[in-house]
Design an enzyme around this catalytic site. Sequence first.
Site, PDB file in Angstrom:
ATOM      1  N   HIS A   1      -4.248   3.849  -3.099  1.00 54.28           N
ATOM      2  CA  HIS A   1      -5.076   4.014  -1.920  1.00 54.28           C
ATOM      3  C   HIS A   1      -5.184   5.492  -1.563  1.00 54.28           C
ATOM      4  O   HIS A   1      -4.369   6.318  -1.984  1.00 54.28           O
ATOM      5  CB  HIS A   1      -4.498   3.222  -0.752  1.00 54.28           C
ATOM      6  CG  HIS A   1      -4.608   1.737  -0.930  1.00 54.28           C
ATOM      7  ND1 HIS A   1      -4.207   0.843   0.028  1.00 54.28           N
ATOM      8  CD2 HIS A   1      -5.094   0.992  -1.955  1.00 54.28           C
ATOM      9  CE1 HIS A   1      -4.428  -0.397  -0.393  1.00 54.28           C
ATOM     10  NE2 HIS A   1      -4.959  -0.330  -1.600  1.00 54.28           N
TER      11      HIS A   1
ATOM     12  N   GLU B   1      -4.567   7.138   1.133  1.00 52.40           N
ATOM     13  CA  GLU B   1      -3.428   7.706   1.852  1.00 52.40           C
ATOM     14  C   GLU B   1      -2.305   8.097   0.881  1.00 52.40           C
ATOM     15  O   GLU B   1      -1.704   9.169   1.011  1.00 52.40           O
ATOM     16  CB  GLU B   1      -2.903   6.703   2.886  1.00 52.40           C
ATOM     17  CG  GLU B   1      -3.922   6.325   3.950  1.00 52.40           C
ATOM     18  CD  GLU B   1      -4.760   5.108   3.585  1.00 52.40           C
ATOM     19  OE1 GLU B   1      -5.145   4.353   4.497  1.00 52.40           O
ATOM     20  OE2 GLU B   1      -5.047   4.899   2.382  1.00 52.40           O
TER      21      GLU B   1
ATOM     22  N   CYS C   1      -3.668   0.228   5.248  1.00 52.77           N
ATOM     23  CA  CYS C   1      -3.099  -1.100   4.993  1.00 52.77           C
ATOM     24  C   CYS C   1      -1.632  -1.140   5.425  1.00 52.77           C
ATOM     25  O   CYS C   1      -0.954  -0.123   5.508  1.00 52.77           O
ATOM     26  CB  CYS C   1      -3.247  -1.475   3.522  1.00 52.77           C
ATOM     27  SG  CYS C   1      -2.093  -0.635   2.420  1.00 52.77           S
TER      28      CYS C   1
ATOM     29  N   CYS D   1       0.455   1.455   3.038  1.00 56.90           N
ATOM     30  CA  CYS D   1       0.190   2.858   3.397  1.00 56.90           C
ATOM     31  C   CYS D   1       0.948   3.235   4.665  1.00 56.90           C
ATOM     32  O   CYS D   1       1.384   4.383   4.820  1.00 56.90           O
ATOM     33  CB  CYS D   1      -1.306   3.072   3.598  1.00 56.90           C
ATOM     34  SG  CYS D   1      -2.253   2.931   2.063  1.00 56.90           S
TER      35      CYS D   1
END
Length: 368
Positions: free
Chosen positions: A59, A61, A84, A93
């Site tokens: 992701h 992040e 998330c 995350c």
Amino acid sequence: MSTKKDKFTKKDIKYMSLALNLARARHGLTGENPSVGCVIVKNDEIISIGQTGYTGRPHAEHNAIRNSCEKLKGSKMYISLEPCNHYGKTPPCTTAIIKNKISEVIYSIEDIDKKVKRKSFKILNTKNINVKKGLLKKEINNFYNPYFFNRINKRPYVTGKIAISKNNLIYSKGKKKITDIHSDKLTHFLRYKNDSLLISYKTLNKDNPRLNCRLKGLNKFSPKRIILDNYLKTKTTSYIFKTSNKNNTIIFYKNADKKRILLFKKKGIQLIKSNLIDNKNFDLKLILKKIFTLGCRNLLIEGGNELSKSFLKKKLFNEFYLFKSPKRLSKLVDHKEINFFKDLTQNYKSKSKINTKLGKDSITLYKN
């Protein structure tokens, strides 16, 4: 602690705009996951950026945290979409944010995913991380419309495209190209931004298209080819058949003899048997639902007149590009004229002109 009236500075807007641009750059290239942009700032300086990986993971992040060469304690993170908070193929995350002692998180909009929606806010707040949301909300909501459509309807976001001459022909014998090089580049950009492309076997057999992205350096992002072919009449001499493998080509069919089926399967083509409506046409909604389960999230349709008309009548396009050349084509030879203007203008009220400032073609984008 955040309230509904979070206030933002010009610098906040600048950093979130960058996060949005990072997300835009990966739109259509992140598999089943939404494309997200992330910017980390410390002492009013950008120390790291991140985007969702090409397969949807890692992701944004996680990538931004990993890309940083500085300690993140006391930094501020800007994210285009709510981070998330659950375990999937990667850790949450929110866990990474907490672990790295980031002191403030600003995300634009809430995720529509029920596993995430509004939960990250609470998790981060309980760890004394200041959380704000709503920055550039309208602009970023518009960007995530395809993702929201995917989640709600369980089918891909569908973009249509067709090219016509000044006198509304899509075909005239002896004339292969209608549009100019600048329109061609936009077509290839659309192929780059959509994970799959659908046509009928009739268009395939007539035009023998390659259906790949031929923008320099972007060929590897060519879309998966999906063919509607009632009785497996796709020519085995076609470019699509010759370059097919188990990862890049799907054909929906109703029936065919066993030798024909075996020939296509040996080539690695994924064959999906599907019933016809009135022994003539596929159930297009059913086709869309099926390819969604196969991972398709953004679908481009470069069909001929009949396929485009079928999608328009059922209002299955989310947006539609009409390329119109200033050139006339001959009606004195075998030709085909577009006959779905009424469906296009009645079903898609929003339209805007796309000015390429380069070519002479007129490009109109219709949206529902």
